[in-house]
Design a protein around this motif. Structure first.
Motif, mmCIF file in Angstrom:
data_model
loop_
_atom_site.group_PDB
_atom_site.id
_atom_site.type_symbol
_atom_site.label_atom_id
_atom_site.label_comp_id
_atom_site.label_asym_id
_atom_site.label_seq_id
_atom_site.Cartn_x
_atom_site.Cartn_y
_atom_site.Cartn_z
ATOM 1 N N ALA A 106 69.475 57.149 15.723
ATOM 2 C CA ALA A 106 69.151 58.561 15.294
ATOM 3 C C ALA A 106 68.882 59.372 16.621
ATOM 4 C CB ALA A 106 68.013 58.554 14.032
ATOM 5 N N GLY A 107 67.991 58.762 17.357
ATOM 6 C CA GLY A 107 67.731 59.573 18.577
ATOM 7 C C GLY A 107 68.729 59.751 19.691
ATOM 8 N N ALA A 108 69.636 58.710 19.603
ATOM 9 C CA ALA A 108 70.967 58.972 20.171
ATOM 10 C C ALA A 108 71.714 59.856 19.789
ATOM 11 C CB ALA A 108 71.702 57.510 20.321
ATOM 12 N N VAL A 109 71.930 59.974 18.395
ATOM 13 C CA VAL A 109 72.849 61.014 17.805
ATOM 14 C C VAL A 109 72.377 62.620 18.214
ATOM 15 C CG1 VAL A 109 73.317 62.229 15.450
ATOM 16 C CG2 VAL A 109 73.473 59.777 15.753
ATOM 17 N N GLU A 110 70.916 62.655 18.144
ATOM 18 C CA GLU A 110 70.446 64.016 18.459
ATOM 19 C C GLU A 110 70.678 64.400 19.782
ATOM 20 O OE1 GLU A 110 69.026 66.209 16.642
ATOM 21 O OE2 GLU A 110 69.619 65.213 15.126
ATOM 22 N N LYS A 111 70.634 63.188 20.789
ATOM 23 C CA LYS A 111 70.837 63.372 22.364
ATOM 24 C C LYS A 111 72.330 63.777 22.455
ATOM 25 C CE LYS A 111 66.839 62.235 23.807
ATOM 26 N NZ LYS A 111 65.758 63.089 24.524
ATOM 27 N N CYS A 112 73.256 63.251 21.652
ATOM 28 C CA CYS A 112 74.603 63.679 21.723
ATOM 29 C C CYS A 112 74.994 65.006 21.144
ATOM 30 C CB CYS A 112 75.359 62.718 20.899
ATOM 31 S SG CYS A 112 75.738 61.078 21.550
ATOM 32 N N ARG A 113 74.165 65.367 20.242
ATOM 33 C CA ARG A 113 74.324 66.971 19.543
ATOM 34 C C ARG A 113 73.958 67.867 20.625
ATOM 35 N NH1 ARG A 113 73.195 67.985 14.296
ATOM 36 N NH2 ARG A 113 72.008 66.260 13.870
ATOM 37 N N GLU A 114 72.894 67.479 21.322
ATOM 38 C CA GLU A 114 72.428 68.518 22.551
ATOM 39 C C GLU A 114 73.463 68.755 23.458
ATOM 40 O OE1 GLU A 114 69.002 66.862 24.090
ATOM 41 O OE2 GLU A 114 67.818 67.192 22.340
ATOM 42 N N GLN A 115 74.232 67.670 23.642
ATOM 43 C CA GLN A 115 75.544 67.830 24.436
ATOM 44 C C GLN A 115 76.702 68.249 24.247
ATOM 45 O OE1 GLN A 115 75.855 64.000 26.611
ATOM 46 N NE2 GLN A 115 73.405 63.489 26.124
ATOM 47 N N GLY A 116 76.883 68.661 22.771
ATOM 48 C CA GLY A 116 77.858 69.109 22.176
ATOM 49 C C GLY A 116 78.904 68.095 21.719
ATOM 50 N N ILE A 117 78.520 67.061 21.540
ATOM 51 C CA ILE A 117 79.320 65.801 21.188
ATOM 52 C C ILE A 117 79.361 65.761 19.788
ATOM 53 C CG2 ILE A 117 79.429 63.351 21.105
ATOM 54 C CD1 ILE A 117 78.136 63.210 23.837
ATOM 55 N N LYS A 118 80.516 65.482 19.212
ATOM 56 C CA LYS A 118 80.829 65.557 17.572
ATOM 57 C C LYS A 118 80.768 64.310 16.878
ATOM 58 C CE LYS A 118 81.742 70.166 18.474
ATOM 59 N NZ LYS A 118 80.892 71.009 18.112
ATOM 60 N N LYS A 119 81.207 63.147 17.571
ATOM 61 C CA LYS A 119 81.032 61.979 17.016
ATOM 62 C C LYS A 119 80.411 61.011 17.947
ATOM 63 C CE LYS A 119 84.989 62.756 13.725
ATOM 64 N NZ LYS A 119 86.457 62.108 13.391
ATOM 65 N N LEU A 120 79.760 60.043 17.399
ATOM 66 C CA LEU A 120 79.202 58.825 18.105
ATOM 67 C C LEU A 120 79.445 57.566 17.174
ATOM 68 C CD1 LEU A 120 77.187 57.747 20.196
ATOM 69 C CD2 LEU A 120 75.380 57.996 18.581
ATOM 70 N N TRP A 121 80.264 56.574 18.017
ATOM 71 C CA TRP A 121 80.767 55.405 17.526
ATOM 72 C C TRP A 121 80.534 54.221 18.226
ATOM 73 C CZ3 TRP A 121 84.546 52.127 19.680
ATOM 74 C CH2 TRP A 121 85.250 52.691 20.578
ATOM 75 N N GLY A 122 80.584 53.012 17.399
ATOM 76 C CA GLY A 122 80.152 51.785 18.079
ATOM 77 C C GLY A 122 81.233 50.680 17.144
ATOM 78 N N ARG A 123 81.118 49.598 17.762
ATOM 79 C CA ARG A 123 82.213 48.597 16.932
ATOM 80 C C ARG A 123 81.053 47.643 16.802
ATOM 81 N NH1 ARG A 123 86.860 47.101 15.471
ATOM 82 N NH2 ARG A 123 87.832 48.701 15.979
ATOM 83 N N ILE A 124 81.188 46.893 15.688
ATOM 84 C CA ILE A 124 80.100 45.949 15.144
ATOM 85 C C ILE A 124 80.657 44.923 14.267
ATOM 86 C CG2 ILE A 124 77.971 47.838 15.079
ATOM 87 C CD1 ILE A 124 78.666 47.977 11.987
ATOM 88 N N SER A 125 79.767 43.638 14.272
ATOM 89 C CA SER A 125 80.155 42.720 13.564
ATOM 90 C C SER A 125 80.159 42.979 12.033
ATOM 91 C CB SER A 125 79.484 41.210 13.811
ATOM 92 O OG SER A 125 79.572 40.207 12.930
ATOM 93 N N SER A 126 81.023 42.691 11.280
ATOM 94 C CA SER A 126 80.946 42.671 9.920
ATOM 95 C C SER A 126 79.831 41.829 9.169
ATOM 96 C CB SER A 126 82.127 42.554 8.952
ATOM 97 O OG SER A 126 82.903 41.278 9.136
ATOM 98 N N ARG A 127 79.351 40.751 9.752
ATOM 99 C CA ARG A 127 78.423 39.954 9.384
ATOM 100 C C ARG A 127 77.220 40.416 9.669
ATOM 101 N NH1 ARG A 127 80.103 34.478 12.659
ATOM 102 N NH2 ARG A 127 79.601 36.303 14.373
ATOM 103 N N ASN A 128 76.892 41.620 10.551
ATOM 104 C CA ASN A 128 75.525 42.172 10.680
ATOM 105 C C ASN A 128 75.250 43.416 9.924
ATOM 106 O OD1 ASN A 128 73.206 43.055 12.105
ATOM 107 N ND2 ASN A 128 74.102 43.039 14.137
ATOM 108 N N MET A 129 74.837 42.882 8.766
ATOM 109 C CA MET A 129 74.708 43.867 7.903
ATOM 110 C C MET A 129 73.642 44.787 8.014
ATOM 111 S SD MET A 129 77.094 43.156 5.393
ATOM 112 C CE MET A 129 76.063 44.448 4.313
ATOM 113 N N SER A 130 72.549 44.338 8.868
ATOM 114 C CA SER A 130 71.402 45.320 9.048
ATOM 115 C C SER A 130 71.792 46.270 9.757
ATOM 116 C CB SER A 130 70.232 44.392 9.594
ATOM 117 O OG SER A 130 70.798 43.966 10.893
ATOM 118 N N VAL A 131 72.758 46.174 10.941
ATOM 119 C CA VAL A 131 73.313 47.337 11.675
ATOM 120 C C VAL A 131 74.478 48.009 10.782
ATOM 121 C CG1 VAL A 131 74.497 47.923 13.733
ATOM 122 C CG2 VAL A 131 73.038 46.195 14.002
#
Length: 213
Positions: free
Chosen positions: A167-192
């Motif tokens: 959530a903090g990374a999203v807010e940092k990106c918002r401050e920079q005018g970034i519209k989307k934040l993405w990552g690639r994750i394992s479908s087995r990693n249900m917590s993430v």
């Protein structure tokens, strides 16, 4: 010793013939059944399915309330970062070169991957680094950023460290005018996956990871 476990992309059968020496690891589209069958016949084994998770950064949604622990930006790779990474990423298919990749080989690859971090965010809990997250600009889209690497010490996960980092990374990106934040994750990693979902992420572009047996 140099550790390199990057997967080669394989999108169609014609590309297969272009490899004079077949690599030990491939990434293919999840719906590419013909390619999947070819890889299985050639002695490859599917070890993971990864999914792109994209968080839209909207003006009307405040993520700061989820940041129970403040973020710090640092550019020094302390031993603690490596400890957390080796603990968290040992089962991660990014660091598999084959189905019987040893833990020592995976740890070597993990450390080489962490070595590439130049600047990143951390959260501290009771004075100790509890987790870290690296955000990089998306070179293909200046309105987006990528979470390249993120990990939290297992004993601190219930303390809200992961949520604070993302959530903090999203807010940092918002401050920079970034519209989307993405990552690639394992479908087995249900917590993430659940964490991304709680931040309003959309899931797309599943890819399958194959390694030699």
């Amino acid at each position: 010793m140099k550790y390199q476990m990057a997967a080669k992309e394989l999108h169609n059968i014609e590309e297969w013939a272009a490899f004079q020496v077949k690599p030990s690891k491939f990434v293919v589209d999840s719906d590419a059944r013909e390619i999947a069958e070819l890889l299985r016949k050639e002695g490859y084994f599917m070890v993971d399915r990864t999914i792109k998770a994209t968080i839209p950064i909207k003006k009307d949604r405040d993520f700061s309330r989820l940041c129970r622990i403040p973020l710090e930006r640092i550019n020094k790779l302390e031993n603690r970062i490596y400890e957390i990474a080796k603990q968290a990423f040992l089962p991660d298919s990014r660091f598999f070169d084959r189905t019987n990749t040893s833990d020592d080989e995976k740890r070597g690859s993990i450390c080489a991957y962490v070595d590439e971090m130049k600047s990143f965010y951390i959260c501290r809990f009771r004075g100790e680094i509890a987790g870290f997250l690296e955000v990089l600009p998306d070179v293909e889209n200046q309105n987006q950023a990528i979470i390249r690497l993120a990990a939290v010490d297992e004993k601190y996960r219930v303390a809200g460290v992961a949520t604070s980092l993302y959530a903090g990374a999203v807010e940092k990106c918002r401050e920079q005018g970034i519209k989307k934040l993405w990552g690639r994750i394992s479908s087995r990693n249900m917590s993430v996956m659940n964490l991304y979902a709680s931040l309003g992420a959309a899931f797309s572009q599943p890819l399958d990871v194959y390694v030699r047996r």
